[in-house]
Scaffold this motif. Structure first.
Motif, PDB file in Angstrom:
ATOM      1  N   LEU A  28      -2.436   2.044  -2.172  1.00  0.00           N
ATOM      2  CA  LEU A  28      -3.805   1.496  -1.756  1.00  0.00           C
ATOM      3  C   LEU A  28      -4.430   2.480  -0.824  1.00  0.00           C
ATOM      4  O   LEU A  28      -4.188   2.336   0.526  1.00  0.00           O
ATOM      5  N   PRO A  29      -5.080   3.428  -1.130  1.00  0.00           N
ATOM      6  CA  PRO A  29      -5.390   4.549  -0.117  1.00  0.00           C
ATOM      7  C   PRO A  29      -6.585   4.294   0.715  1.00  0.00           C
ATOM      8  O   PRO A  29      -7.365   3.272   0.199  1.00  0.00           O
ATOM      9  N   TYR A  30      -6.362   4.597   2.131  1.00  0.00           N
ATOM     10  CA  TYR A  30      -7.483   4.250   2.776  1.00  0.00           C
ATOM     11  C   TYR A  30      -8.882   5.065   2.351  1.00  0.00           C
ATOM     12  O   TYR A  30      -8.678   6.331   1.748  1.00  0.00           O
ATOM     13  N   GLU A  31     -10.043   4.761   3.051  1.00  0.00           N
ATOM     14  CA  GLU A  31     -11.226   5.389   2.593  1.00  0.00           C
ATOM     15  C   GLU A  31     -12.066   5.885   3.556  1.00  0.00           C
ATOM     16  O   GLU A  31     -11.887   5.586   4.907  1.00  0.00           O
ATOM     17  N   ASP A  32     -13.051   6.602   3.187  1.00  0.00           N
ATOM     18  CA  ASP A  32     -13.860   6.949   4.284  1.00  0.00           C
ATOM     19  C   ASP A  32     -13.199   7.865   5.512  1.00  0.00           C
ATOM     20  O   ASP A  32     -12.503   8.627   5.071  1.00  0.00           O
ATOM     21  N   ARG A  33     -13.638   7.458   6.611  1.00  0.00           N
ATOM     22  CA  ARG A  33     -13.129   8.245   7.886  1.00  0.00           C
ATOM     23  C   ARG A  33     -11.613   8.130   7.896  1.00  0.00           C
ATOM     24  O   ARG A  33     -11.007   8.686   8.881  1.00  0.00           O
ATOM     25  N   ASP A  34     -11.155   6.833   7.492  1.00  0.00           N
ATOM     26  CA  ASP A  34      -9.669   6.766   7.513  1.00  0.00           C
ATOM     27  C   ASP A  34      -8.764   7.435   6.690  1.00  0.00           C
ATOM     28  O   ASP A  34      -7.618   7.387   6.694  1.00  0.00           O
ATOM     29  N   ALA A  35      -9.386   8.097   5.635  1.00  0.00           N
ATOM     30  CA  ALA A  35      -8.804   8.913   4.638  1.00  0.00           C
ATOM     31  C   ALA A  35      -7.770   9.829   5.174  1.00  0.00           C
ATOM     32  O   ALA A  35      -6.673  10.209   4.682  1.00  0.00           O
ATOM     33  N   VAL A  36      -7.955  10.234   6.381  1.00  0.00           N
ATOM     34  CA  VAL A  36      -7.083  11.297   7.050  1.00  0.00           C
ATOM     35  C   VAL A  36      -5.475  10.916   7.031  1.00  0.00           C
ATOM     36  O   VAL A  36      -4.799  11.671   7.336  1.00  0.00           O
ATOM     37  N   HIS A  37      -5.645   9.464   7.161  1.00  0.00           N
ATOM     38  CA  HIS A  37      -4.370   8.849   7.428  1.00  0.00           C
ATOM     39  C   HIS A  37      -3.355   8.732   6.363  1.00  0.00           C
ATOM     40  O   HIS A  37      -2.242   8.086   6.431  1.00  0.00           O
ATOM     41  N   ASN A  38      -4.240   9.103   4.791  1.00  0.00           N
ATOM     42  CA  ASN A  38      -3.398   8.728   3.701  1.00  0.00           C
ATOM     43  C   ASN A  38      -1.891   9.285   3.571  1.00  0.00           C
ATOM     44  O   ASN A  38      -1.033   8.910   2.857  1.00  0.00           O
ATOM     45  N   GLY A  39      -1.899  10.455   4.170  1.00  0.00           N
ATOM     46  CA  GLY A  39      -0.466  11.138   4.074  1.00  0.00           C
ATOM     47  C   GLY A  39       0.588  10.749   5.028  1.00  0.00           C
ATOM     48  O   GLY A  39       1.715  11.245   4.961  1.00  0.00           O
ATOM     49  N   GLY A  40       0.132   9.969   5.996  1.00  0.00           N
ATOM     50  CA  GLY A  40       1.151   9.415   7.135  1.00  0.00           C
ATOM     51  C   GLY A  40       1.829   8.183   6.587  1.00  0.00           C
ATOM     52  O   GLY A  40       1.654   7.631   5.567  1.00  0.00           O
ATOM     53  N   GLY A  49       0.694  -1.437  -0.176  1.00  0.00           N
ATOM     54  CA  GLY A  49       0.063   0.064  -0.136  1.00  0.00           C
ATOM     55  C   GLY A  49       0.884   1.349  -0.079  1.00  0.00           C
ATOM     56  O   GLY A  49       0.231   2.253  -0.289  1.00  0.00           O
ATOM     57  N   GLU A  50       2.038   1.174   0.325  1.00  0.00           N
ATOM     58  CA  GLU A  50       3.098   2.273   0.331  1.00  0.00           C
ATOM     59  C   GLU A  50       3.968   1.978  -0.903  1.00  0.00           C
ATOM     60  O   GLU A  50       4.535   0.772  -1.111  1.00  0.00           O
ATOM     61  N   ALA A  51       4.317   3.004  -1.733  1.00  0.00           N
ATOM     62  CA  ALA A  51       5.294   2.751  -2.875  1.00  0.00           C
ATOM     63  C   ALA A  51       6.189   2.064  -2.432  1.00  0.00           C
ATOM     64  O   ALA A  51       6.991   1.081  -3.237  1.00  0.00           O
ATOM     65  N   TRP A  52       7.087   2.638  -1.522  1.00  0.00           N
ATOM     66  CA  TRP A  52       8.271   2.069  -1.167  1.00  0.00           C
ATOM     67  C   TRP A  52       8.050   0.618  -0.796  1.00  0.00           C
ATOM     68  O   TRP A  52       9.047  -0.356  -1.200  1.00  0.00           O
ATOM     69  N   ALA A  53       7.224   0.114   0.014  1.00  0.00           N
ATOM     70  CA  ALA A  53       6.950  -1.104   0.627  1.00  0.00           C
ATOM     71  C   ALA A  53       6.517  -1.837  -0.754  1.00  0.00           C
ATOM     72  O   ALA A  53       7.031  -3.331  -0.844  1.00  0.00           O
ATOM     73  N   ASP A  54       5.698  -1.661  -1.767  1.00  0.00           N
ATOM     74  CA  ASP A  54       5.468  -2.267  -2.779  1.00  0.00           C
ATOM     75  C   ASP A  54       6.839  -2.684  -3.684  1.00  0.00           C
ATOM     76  O   ASP A  54       6.779  -3.694  -4.125  1.00  0.00           O
ATOM     77  N   ALA A  55       7.736  -1.653  -3.723  1.00  0.00           N
ATOM     78  CA  ALA A  55       8.897  -1.873  -4.559  1.00  0.00           C
ATOM     79  C   ALA A  55       9.884  -2.931  -4.023  1.00  0.00           C
ATOM     80  O   ALA A  55      10.364  -3.789  -4.309  1.00  0.00           O
ATOM     81  N   ALA A  56       9.835  -2.835  -2.398  1.00  0.00           N
ATOM     82  CA  ALA A  56      10.847  -3.761  -1.700  1.00  0.00           C
ATOM     83  C   ALA A  56      10.172  -5.180  -1.518  1.00  0.00           C
ATOM     84  O   ALA A  56      10.835  -6.141  -1.706  1.00  0.00           O
ATOM     85  N   LEU A  57       8.863  -5.481  -1.447  1.00  0.00           N
ATOM     86  CA  LEU A  57       8.141  -6.555  -1.813  1.00  0.00           C
ATOM     87  C   LEU A  57       8.338  -7.272  -2.985  1.00  0.00           C
ATOM     88  O   LEU A  57       8.837  -8.461  -2.942  1.00  0.00           O
ATOM     89  N   ALA A  58       8.362  -6.570  -4.076  1.00  0.00           N
ATOM     90  CA  ALA A  58       8.737  -7.115  -5.403  1.00  0.00           C
ATOM     91  C   ALA A  58       9.825  -7.465  -5.644  1.00  0.00           C
ATOM     92  O   ALA A  58      10.197  -8.394  -6.263  1.00  0.00           O
ATOM     93  N   HIS A  59      10.918  -6.671  -5.139  1.00  0.00           N
ATOM     94  CA  HIS A  59      12.238  -6.960  -5.111  1.00  0.00           C
ATOM     95  C   HIS A  59      12.472  -7.990  -4.616  1.00  0.00           C
ATOM     96  O   HIS A  59      13.417  -9.020  -5.002  1.00  0.00           O
TER      97      HIS A  59
END
Length: 811
Positions: A235-247, A165-175
């Motif tokens: 993988l953005p959070y939705e609804d009331r959890d969207a406030v955490h998308n920037g963290g 769900g985070e770009a860096w983690a997705d890249a690390a998992l793929a690697h």
């Protein structure tokens, strides 16, 4: 409705409303209460109508509702009734949809149904999606679920190794999936970085894992992953959890810290220091509603830079010391620099100056050529900015990097572009560092100054645009040498002393002469020096004795003031509407043994942020104390500052050195000039409830501060050179611009506009990041209000050509 007869018409209406809103949790509670009231009997006509309504829901939503209803209500047949016709494949698909819904949540606020769903999936030997595993891990970490089933479930779900769900983690998992188990082992070791700093045992295990892969391979991959930190979630959070998308994902944050710890164990590389410095700034960026993204990651990156023994790491620490305002991280940076200075037997200032990289450049102002496939790219510093320009083999200038370079030399091109960004960051940091030297009482030996400042490939492009004193003789750099006002070369020896020139105590004729000298030599200063505002003690301040009211009574945007104060070296706390006490904004001046205080208070009755902080603060007096005096504090919203413990009186302003008084008041003038609501063109109505209408009008069109007076003087000299000079004049506090439809009066302090004949207000909101029109060379950089005034003047001088409907409708 438990124990009461069900009023089915209203119950049906409520159910329809909840289905329309998509609120599964509230719908489950509602129909559950109907079941409890009717003894879980759904076979009469009215109850069957409820079942039919629920069965009409889409399959995925129906399955989700059934999963929620099942937990804790084994006696209720309703879940089976609304899903009984679903085949096995449809049931599985519905369950996957329900899992996907959980996977888009930051934390699961009612985790028991999820636990039951995941356990049934595991029992059926079906893989639990990585996004769902991530939600479970986050819930176990940040929720209040200690000892609950969700915590136990999180402990047994070990794959994937990181939360997707985070770009860096997705890249690390793929690697890791492609490169093998050694990489997964490295990532799992990174997940054990739970302390504030690595222990020797952790380092030994890390070195063994690195040796099994290869140092350069680990460095290259880790730097690439860390370069992706802070990008939007995949993988953005939705609804009331969207406030955490920037963290940051709290589970992945531990692995991030571990990856950062790995870097000092690898051979030094400029790219390593660069990515660590960027990570510090990314991690301290504020996320609305939650605060800084990840201070612990920022601190880990600072620790990694401190452990690095190369000049690139030291240079990055020095740069960050001028950029970081987050207190705990800045304290760690300061400690690291002090430790480096002590280890080298040098002063802190010396270490910072020696750490500034040259980036392969030569003499200040000269570029360096990079030949790539018959094309030449020149890296240089021009007009205070790093540039990368291109020429073909015939010497013809190109608009950008040609296709052959992008295709055949992509890696080198990427490196050059990164260097341009690094140089710009360094220029900004060094400009701010030099601007602070006035209060640091910095004195150089001539030899050291030439090496570190005047002749340095990067710092020299700033130093050669400033004024200096050599053995007390004022001079500037022109025509290849240091020269006096009369153009004579300045005699100097290696032991001569050098300081920055400051206008305090100078004859006004000398200040004016130096301004003319800079203009004749076409020099734009990196910050105000010859045009620097001077704030001598006034009669009113002599009368008050120990405090200045010069900037009292203003309304400032608190968060903007807070950020600006930190950049200027002040220590400040955000005022909250709570039962607590707060100190004033403070600037400590250890070289002078003084502490300056600027008293502010939250504006009661105004709006608060969602975190409970005041949106606005009111300003009060400025005063000075000995550096070791006890702290003053005031109850939130009162402004009644009192000293705890022994009482120390504020110092008489007449005893404060003129340069210190001037620089402190200049900072406060800057705070007011930038953060005042009076310079906001949208505040014509006085803000919420119109409470500040009178203040907005008095500030937006009132008497000029010293900074605004300087702006007026600059425009008076600049005006004859403008293309619109015949349409402009300066009258009192305003720049008058004659258009076709009206004559416009632009205030030198706020940039606000009045239109003749009736002084009607004209609201023009400056575009974010908008540049100035072609006005020729300005005498200094950094005055955004000056740029805004010039932009508005050029726009309004041709008011018949304006097309913006929000402006045209007001003309």
């Amino acid at each position: 409705m438990t124990g009461l007869a069900v009023h089915y018409p209203s119950a049906m209406a409520r159910a329809r409303e909840l289905i329309w809103r998509g609120d599964t949790w509230a719908l489950a509670a509602h129909v559950g209460s109907i079941g409890a009231a009717n003894g879980h009997r759904w076979d009469d006509a009215e109850a069957q109508a409820v079942v039919d309504l629920l069965r009409a829901m889409p399959v995925a939503e129906r399955s989700r509702l059934a999963a929620v209803l099942t937990h804790g209500r084994p006696e209720d047949p309703l879940p089976g009734l609304i899903t009984k016709e679903l085949g096995k494949a449809a049931e599985i698909e519905a369950r996957r949809a329900e899992l996907a819904h959980y996977g888009r949540q930051y934390v699961v606020h009612w985790p028991e149904p999820l636990v039951a769903l995941v356990e049934s999936e595991r029992a059926a030997a079906r893989e639990v999606p990585g996004a769902v595993v991530a939600a479970i891990r986050r819930t176990a970490l940040v929720g209040y679920w200690h000892g609950r089933p969700i915590e136990a479930l999180g402990a047994v779900l070990t794959h994937p190794v990181l939360n997707p769900g985070e770009a860096w983690a997705d890249a690390a998992l793929a690697h890791a999936a492609e490169a093998g188990t050694a990489w997964e082992g490295l990532l799992r070791h990174a997940l054990t970085a739970t302390a504030a700093r690595p222990a020797a045992k952790w380092d030994r295990a890390a070195r063994a894992l690195i040796d099994g892969i290869g140092s350069e391979e680990v460095r290259s991959a880790a730097v690439a992953w860390l370069g992706l930190v802070g990008r939007p979630r995949t993988l953005p959070y939705e609804d009331r959890d969207a406030v955490h998308n920037g963290g940051y994902d709290p589970y992945n944050a531990t692995a991030l810290r571990g990856l950062v710890w790995l870097l000092p164990l690898l051979p030094p590389h400029p790219g390593t220091a660069r990515v660590l410095g960027a990570l510090v700034e990314t991690s301290l960026r504020t996320v609305p509603g939650t605060g800084p993204r990840g201070p612990k990651i920022a601190n880990a990156a600072v620790l990694a830079l401190a452990r690095g023994e190369d000049d690139a790491s030291l240079g990055e620490l020095a740069r960050l010391s001028t950029r970081v305002t987050y207190r705990s991280t800045l304290k760690q940076i300061e400690a690291a620099l002090e430790e480096r200075a002590k280890a080298r037997g040098l002063g802190r200032d010396d270490v910072e100056e020696l750490a500034v990289p040259a980036y392969g450049l030569g003499e200040p102002g000269e570029g360096v050529a990079h030949r790539l496939g018959g094309v030449t790219g020149e890296l240089a510093i021009r007009a205070g900015r790093a540039t990368l320009s291109w020429r073909n083999a015939a010497g013809k200038a190109l608009k950008g990097a040609p296709a052959i370079v992008r295709r055949d030399h992509a890696e080198e091109l990427t490196r050059l572009r990164a260097t341009v960004k690094d140089i710009d960051k360094t220029l900004s940091a060094q400009s701010e560092r030099l601007d602070r030297q006035f209060l640091q009482r910095r004195v150089w030996s001539y030899t050291a100054w030439r090496e570190r400042c005047l002749d340095h490939p990067v710092v020299g492009t700033l130093a050669r645009r400033l004024l200096w004193t050599v053995d007390g003789i004022a001079c500037g750099h022109a025509e290849g040498a240091l020269r006096t006002l009369t153009g004579e070369p300045v005699p100097a020896t290696g032991e001569s002393t050098v300081e920055l020139w400051h206008p305090v105590g100078r004859d006004p004729a000398e200040i004016t002469a130096w301004r003319g000298w800079l203009e004749r030599h076409g020099i734009t200063q990196p910050f105000k020096q010859a045009h620097r505002e001077v704030y001598p003690l006034t009669d009113a301040e002599r009368a008050t004795g120990t405090y200045s009211n010069r900037f009292a009574g203003h309304i400032l945007r608190q968060h903007q003031f807070h950020s600006l104060a930190a950049v200027r070296g002040w220590r400040n706390r955000l005022r909250l509407s709570v039962d607590d006490t707060f100190p004033p904004a403070v600037r400590e001046l250890p070289r002078w043994g003084l502490r300056a205080e600027f008293l502010v208070e939250g504006v009661e009755g105004d709006e608060l942020s969602h975190s409970g902080s005041y949106l606005h603060v009111g300003t009060d007096r400025v005063r000075f104390y000995p550096l070791d005096a006890p702290e003053n504090r005031a109850q939130a919203g009162t402004g009644d500052y009192r000293m705890a413990g022994r009482r120390v009186d504020p110092l008489p302003l007449e005893d404060i050195p003129p340069l210190v008084l001037s620089e402190v008041l200049r900072d406060v003038d800057l705070f007011v000039g930038v953060a005042s609501v009076g310079n906001d063109p949208t505040w014509q109505d006085g803000g919420p409830g119109g409470r500040h209408r009178e203040y907005w009008a008095s500030y937006g069109f009132g008497e000029l501060t010293q900074g605004a007076e300087t702006r007026r003087e600059v425009l008076a000299r600049l005006l004859p050179r403008l293309a619109i000079a015949d349409r402009c004049s300066i009258e009192g506090r305003f720049l008058h611009v004659r258009g076709v439809k009206h004559t416009y009066k632009i205030h030198f302090g706020s940039g606000n506009i009045l239109m003749t004949p009736d002084d009607r207000y004209l609201c023009i909101v400056p575009a974010a990041g908008g540049g100035a029109p072609d006005t020729g060379r300005l005498p200094f950089e950094g005055d955004r209000t000056l740029t805004v005034i010039l932009s508005k003047a050029f726009l309004l001088a041709h008011d018949t050509e304006i097309t913006d409907p929000t402006i045209v409708s007001q003309l």
